[in-house]
Design an enzyme around this catalytic site. Structure first.
Site, PDB file in Angstrom:
ATOM      1  N   HIS A  63       8.444 -14.172  14.864  1.00 27.92           N
ATOM      2  CA  HIS A  63       9.737 -14.661  15.349  1.00 27.92           C
ATOM      3  C   HIS A  63      10.785 -14.495  14.251  1.00 27.92           C
ATOM      4  O   HIS A  63      11.042 -15.407  13.470  1.00 27.92           O
ATOM      5  CB  HIS A  63       9.626 -16.133  15.762  1.00 27.92           C
ATOM      6  CG  HIS A  63      10.798 -16.649  16.525  1.00 27.92           C
ATOM      7  ND1 HIS A  63      10.696 -17.162  17.803  1.00 27.92           N
ATOM      8  CD2 HIS A  63      12.107 -16.724  16.207  1.00 27.92           C
ATOM      9  CE1 HIS A  63      11.891 -17.546  18.220  1.00 27.92           C
ATOM     10  NE2 HIS A  63      12.775 -17.293  17.259  1.00 27.92           N
ATOM     11  N   HIS A  65      14.781 -13.073  13.591  1.00 34.52           N
ATOM     12  CA  HIS A  65      16.049 -12.555  14.099  1.00 34.52           C
ATOM     13  C   HIS A  65      16.513 -11.451  13.138  1.00 34.52           C
ATOM     14  O   HIS A  65      17.505 -11.595  12.426  1.00 34.52           O
ATOM     15  CB  HIS A  65      17.074 -13.679  14.198  1.00 34.52           C
ATOM     16  CG  HIS A  65      16.742 -14.703  15.235  1.00 34.52           C
ATOM     17  ND1 HIS A  65      17.148 -14.593  16.551  1.00 34.52           N
ATOM     18  CD2 HIS A  65      15.996 -15.837  15.171  1.00 34.52           C
ATOM     19  CE1 HIS A  65      16.693 -15.624  17.249  1.00 34.52           C
ATOM     20  NE2 HIS A  65      15.986 -16.400  16.426  1.00 34.52           N
ATOM     21  N   GLU A  72      26.512 -19.869  18.060  1.00 31.87           N
ATOM     22  CA  GLU A  72      26.980 -21.172  18.524  1.00 31.87           C
ATOM     23  C   GLU A  72      28.015 -21.680  17.522  1.00 31.87           C
ATOM     24  O   GLU A  72      27.747 -21.759  16.337  1.00 31.87           O
ATOM     25  CB  GLU A  72      25.827 -22.172  18.607  1.00 31.87           C
ATOM     26  CG  GLU A  72      24.695 -21.760  19.501  1.00 31.87           C
ATOM     27  CD  GLU A  72      23.543 -21.113  18.755  1.00 31.87           C
ATOM     28  OE1 GLU A  72      22.410 -21.198  19.230  1.00 31.87           O
ATOM     29  OE2 GLU A  72      23.800 -20.524  17.678  1.00 31.87           O
ATOM     30  N   TYR A 132      17.798 -15.240  25.483  1.00 31.54           N
ATOM     31  CA  TYR A 132      17.620 -16.557  26.088  1.00 31.54           C
ATOM     32  C   TYR A 132      17.634 -16.507  27.622  1.00 31.54           C
ATOM     33  O   TYR A 132      16.935 -17.245  28.285  1.00 31.54           O
ATOM     34  CB  TYR A 132      18.758 -17.486  25.642  1.00 31.54           C
ATOM     35  CG  TYR A 132      18.493 -18.296  24.388  1.00 31.54           C
ATOM     36  CD1 TYR A 132      17.570 -17.884  23.428  1.00 31.54           C
ATOM     37  CD2 TYR A 132      19.194 -19.475  24.152  1.00 31.54           C
ATOM     38  CE1 TYR A 132      17.358 -18.621  22.278  1.00 31.54           C
ATOM     39  CE2 TYR A 132      18.994 -20.221  23.005  1.00 31.54           C
ATOM     40  CZ  TYR A 132      18.072 -19.798  22.074  1.00 31.54           C
ATOM     41  OH  TYR A 132      17.866 -20.534  20.951  1.00 31.54           O
ATOM     42  N   ARG A 165      21.210 -24.557  26.239  1.00 26.73           N
ATOM     43  CA  ARG A 165      21.725 -23.200  26.068  1.00 26.73           C
ATOM     44  C   ARG A 165      20.982 -22.169  26.925  1.00 26.73           C
ATOM     45  O   ARG A 165      21.303 -20.987  26.902  1.00 26.73           O
ATOM     46  CB  ARG A 165      21.626 -22.796  24.590  1.00 26.73           C
ATOM     47  CG  ARG A 165      22.530 -23.581  23.663  1.00 26.73           C
ATOM     48  CD  ARG A 165      22.135 -23.376  22.214  1.00 26.73           C
ATOM     49  NE  ARG A 165      20.839 -23.987  21.917  1.00 26.73           N
ATOM     50  CZ  ARG A 165      20.177 -23.803  20.778  1.00 26.73           C
ATOM     51  NH1 ARG A 165      20.678 -23.012  19.841  1.00 26.73           N
ATOM     52  NH2 ARG A 165      19.021 -24.405  20.579  1.00 26.73           N
ATOM     53  N   HIS A 197      11.344 -20.027  23.856  1.00 26.26           N
ATOM     54  CA  HIS A 197      12.071 -20.973  23.015  1.00 26.26           C
ATOM     55  C   HIS A 197      12.083 -22.320  23.718  1.00 26.26           C
ATOM     56  O   HIS A 197      12.510 -22.424  24.866  1.00 26.26           O
ATOM     57  CB  HIS A 197      13.500 -20.461  22.798  1.00 26.26           C
ATOM     58  CG  HIS A 197      14.476 -21.507  22.355  1.00 26.26           C
ATOM     59  ND1 HIS A 197      14.955 -21.579  21.066  1.00 26.26           N
ATOM     60  CD2 HIS A 197      15.088 -22.516  23.034  1.00 26.26           C
ATOM     61  CE1 HIS A 197      15.815 -22.593  20.965  1.00 26.26           C
ATOM     62  NE2 HIS A 197      15.910 -23.175  22.144  1.00 26.26           N
ATOM     63  N   HIS A 226       8.697 -23.388  18.560  1.00 24.74           N
ATOM     64  CA  HIS A 226       9.512 -24.529  18.120  1.00 24.74           C
ATOM     65  C   HIS A 226       8.879 -25.852  18.542  1.00 24.74           C
ATOM     66  O   HIS A 226       9.578 -26.842  18.768  1.00 24.74           O
ATOM     67  CB  HIS A 226      10.945 -24.458  18.672  1.00 24.74           C
ATOM     68  CG  HIS A 226      11.645 -23.164  18.473  1.00 24.74           C
ATOM     69  ND1 HIS A 226      11.427 -22.343  17.387  1.00 24.74           N
ATOM     70  CD2 HIS A 226      12.582 -22.525  19.242  1.00 24.74           C
ATOM     71  CE1 HIS A 226      12.190 -21.259  17.477  1.00 24.74           C
ATOM     72  NE2 HIS A 226      12.889 -21.348  18.590  1.00 24.74           N
ATOM     73  N   ARG A 229       9.758 -29.334  17.049  1.00 28.81           N
ATOM     74  CA  ARG A 229      11.182 -29.699  17.066  1.00 28.81           C
ATOM     75  C   ARG A 229      11.378 -31.214  17.105  1.00 28.81           C
ATOM     76  O   ARG A 229      12.314 -31.753  16.500  1.00 28.81           O
ATOM     77  CB  ARG A 229      11.849 -29.055  18.280  1.00 28.81           C
ATOM     78  CG  ARG A 229      13.332 -29.318  18.384  1.00 28.81           C
ATOM     79  CD  ARG A 229      13.909 -28.743  19.654  1.00 28.81           C
ATOM     80  NE  ARG A 229      13.817 -27.295  19.696  1.00 28.81           N
ATOM     81  CZ  ARG A 229      14.654 -26.474  19.062  1.00 28.81           C
ATOM     82  NH1 ARG A 229      15.622 -26.973  18.316  1.00 28.81           N
ATOM     83  NH2 ARG A 229      14.523 -25.166  19.172  1.00 28.81           N
ATOM     84  N   ASP A 287      11.298 -18.220  12.517  1.00 28.51           N
ATOM     85  CA  ASP A 287      12.639 -18.270  13.114  1.00 28.51           C
ATOM     86  C   ASP A 287      13.676 -17.827  12.090  1.00 28.51           C
ATOM     87  O   ASP A 287      14.828 -18.265  12.104  1.00 28.51           O
ATOM     88  CB  ASP A 287      12.970 -19.664  13.644  1.00 28.51           C
ATOM     89  CG  ASP A 287      14.121 -19.656  14.646  1.00 28.51           C
ATOM     90  OD1 ASP A 287      14.497 -18.571  15.121  1.00 28.51           O
ATOM     91  OD2 ASP A 287      14.663 -20.740  14.940  1.00 28.51           O
TER      92      ASP A 287
END
Length: 444
Positions: A63, A65, A72, A132, A165, A197, A226, A229, A287
């Site tokens: 994971h 990016h 955001e 997403y 989101r 996610h 996640h 969390r 992440d």
């Protein structure tokens, strides 16, 4: 650099502990493991005596990016692309790229291009198609055809659920998406997983439970992440794991000055194990380079961070040092287990025929050396191979300390990598370009 390398007196965790042995590397592969490996004849060999230091498989981060994420809070919160050396000094030799919240200004094509670039520069890369939203973002038109037709695509993700989101997909939409990925995996011999996610909504994993029950799709196709969390989500993950579901903990989500509710990743893994989740079903990812927004109860953005790939090894080391977990078990969550989930048969273990992705640590678990695809990319804890444009100050037009604005500076010309005089195509091959990258030259 020699074609062959012998690592002598390595204390090998493959992840299973193999004791002190030698490892023979050739090209990008592990050729042999044994005691007192020797070669005869006029063979050019690099011999490195590790004097009993730990050798682990290179980390697999499922994971990342890699092309940036976030957004955001506005355009200025778009996070940057990751650089090669950020990955390698953290021990990551295989990375899987994801998009995130922003499937508008970011694209799967852009992600694929970045993955190909990192692969060229020295590590192994894959990607998930999608973002997403559902319907999600693809290259060829459908997730199934992306998985079948594009080598680097191993699944779909990250698809947001239980998050404000997300696009709030219903049970039918998720069932269709997971089916697309699963059949794509069957047709291509790939994992065909969907990487989910999970946000802070109280629905937690309920949607995945309903889809798995209704469709009879294997739970190993669903990869929720996640899960540390918040404590409530972690409890839901225990229920999911007991039903045979995979559980991915995020090393970049951990308590800090702004986050008072997340569960420290190393402690979350221990909690999953103590609850009876089979260790093979547990993985950890970083992440990295994704944004880490903190919202208040009214949904207002109050803080913004960025994920770090370095947390993956930090939390692995904490499993050993702080939680007292056996070394072989601790490193399996970021090596062998991930390789099994993603069907990367040549990754995640130290074994003859596998890729020579290795990290070498001292007795304090500090990373000293890293080999990626058989090549040394980190020595003495510092990168020796760099991404093409990593040193931004050397890129023409960049600001520098000489304050010569408005004046000519010949050093701002376009530095090029010289074409090879030996290659038929008059341009350097990958190995030569990697050697030149050590001198921090740049190709326009």
């Amino acid at each position: 650099m020699s074609v062959l390398t012998i690592l002598r007196n390595a204390r090998i965790f493959a992840p299973k502990e193999l004791g002190v042995q030698d490892i023979l590397l050739g090209d990008r592969h592990i050729l042999a493991i044994g005691r007192d490996i020797s070669l005869h004849g006029s063979v050019d060999v690099d011999v490195i005596d590790l004097d009993g230091k730990y050798v682990f498989p290179g980390l697999i981060d499922q994971h990342v990016h890699m092309a940036g994420g976030g957004g955001e809070g506005g355009f200025h919160y778009r996070t940057p692309e990751i650089s090669l050396s950020h990955l390698t000094v953290a021990g990551v030799t295989t990375a899987v790229g994801v998009l995130g919240t922003d499937g508008v200004t970011r694209s799967t094509k852009e992600l694929l291009a970045k993955a190909n670039g990192l692969d060229f520069e020295g590590i192994t890369t894959y990607i998930y198609c999608g973002a997403y939203q559902v319907p999600t973002r693809t290259i060829t038109g459908t997730p199934r055809s992306d998985i079948v037709l594009i080598d680097k695509v191993v699944g779909v993700g990250e698809i947001a659920i239980s998050d404000s989101r997300s696009s709030h997909p219903d049970e039918h939409e998720i069932a269709e998406l997971v089916s697309e990925a699963h059949v794509g995996g069957l047709l291509s011999g790939k994992a065909g997983v969907v990487h989910f996610h999970l946000g802070d909504d109280n629905d937690h994993l309920d949607l995945l439970h309903r889809v798995a029950k209704r469709t009879q799709l294997p739970r190993t196709v669903f990869v929720p992440t996640h899960l540390n969390r918040n404590p409530g989500l972690l409890e839901a993950a225990i229920e999911w794991g007991k039903a045979g579901g995979l559980c991915d903990v995020t090393s970049g989500i951990r308590p800090d000055d702004h986050d008072h509710i997340s569960v420290k990743p190393s402690k979350a893994i221990v909690k999953l194990l103590d609850a009876g989740i089979h260790e093979a079903y547990i993985t950890m990812s970083s992440d990295s380079n994704g944004s880490s927004p903190i919202f208040d109860e009214q949904g207002r953005l109050v803080a913004m961070g960025i994920g770090s790939v370095a947390t993956l090894w930090e939390e692995t080391a904490d499993l050993i040092r702080e939680e007292g977990m056996p070394v072989a078990q601790a490193i399996s969550f970021v090596t062998r287990n991930v390789a099994r989930v993603l069907k990367l048969r040549h990754k995640g273990k130290i074994q003859s025929g596998c890729d020579a992705d290795l990290i070498i640590c001292d007795d304090k678990l500090q990373i000293e050396r890293v080999f990626a695809k058989g090549k040394s990319v980190v020595e003495d804890g510092k990168p020796t191979v760099f991404g093409t444009f990593e040193d931004a100050s050397r890129v023409p037009g960049s600001p520098d300390s000489r304050k010569q604005a408005g004046t000519r500076d010949d050093r701002r010309d376009r530095p090029m990598i010289d074409p090879s005089r030996e290659d038929d195509d008059a341009f350097p091959d990958r190995d030569e370009r990697q050697q030149q990258s050590r001198r921090r030259h740049y190709c326009c």
